[in-house]
Design an enzyme around this catalytic site. Sequence first.
Site: not given
Ligand code: 13P
Length: 258
Positions: A17, A19, A101, A103, A172, A178, A216
């Site tokens: 992803n 982002k 997601h 976010e 997740e 992150g 992560s």
């Molecule tokens: P990270 O791997 O940067 O922690 O992000 C995970 C994520 O949100 C994937 O959709």
Amino acid sequence: MVNVTTAHTRRNLVVGNWKMNGSRAANAALLNDLHAAGPFNGDVAVCAPFPYLADVALALQGSRVAWGAQDCSAHESGAYTGEVSVGMLAEFACRYVLVGHSERRAMHAETDQLVADKAKIALAHGLTPIVCVGETLAEREAGQTEAVVKRQLSAVIHTLAHCISQVVVAYEPVWAIGTSKTASPEQAQAVHAVLRAQLQAATEKAQHMQILYGGSVKADNAVQLFSQPDIDGGLIGGASLKAADFAAICKAMGSTRA
Ligand code: 13P
């Protein structure tokens, strides 16, 4: 802990992803290097920002790496300024689309039902929705992890009915995204087993469904995570932006399933 799964019955899947990252030049280099690092022993896909989908489709067509988007509208078409329909994504041969997601849930107030509606319209257009669920740190500390992920998945199960077997689920935990605070393999497996059991109550195909872990994931923790009986691969954020790191995670699949 509920464990309703025997391993080795599913293909692994690793999805990057990106982002809101990348540039046309950086993406081209990343995909080129990723291609050179393959093939991988499992399914691999990247979910790119909308404007890059045409480039990504061109770069990856004919390869074993699939692609997708990070969100979609719950509507077919019309006066929804700024939104992108699944029909449009299908024109770029997207195989996957992320829905729900954390976010988007947190920053765009997406509800469980909206996420379920997005999953439904994605399936109607032949895309596989990757339905993301996960608890915040406060929810985990309050002992609500199981209730939260079950509530999130339940909306999708009710909306899709027997089609639920066609989705990919991604667990997740918000506190692991992150932050470099990965869930331990045991913590992640415990939640995956809960999700698998919930799916099993809804479909006899639950054993064949892919449940990914995200938060992560790095090359040095991927093997342990992917070795868990109900973890069928990963949804990778930061580490998917560097070809060597992402390829190492993709290779971790190969060492965990027959
Ligand atoms: P990270 O791997 O940067 O922690 O992000 C995970 C994520 O949100 C994937 O959709």
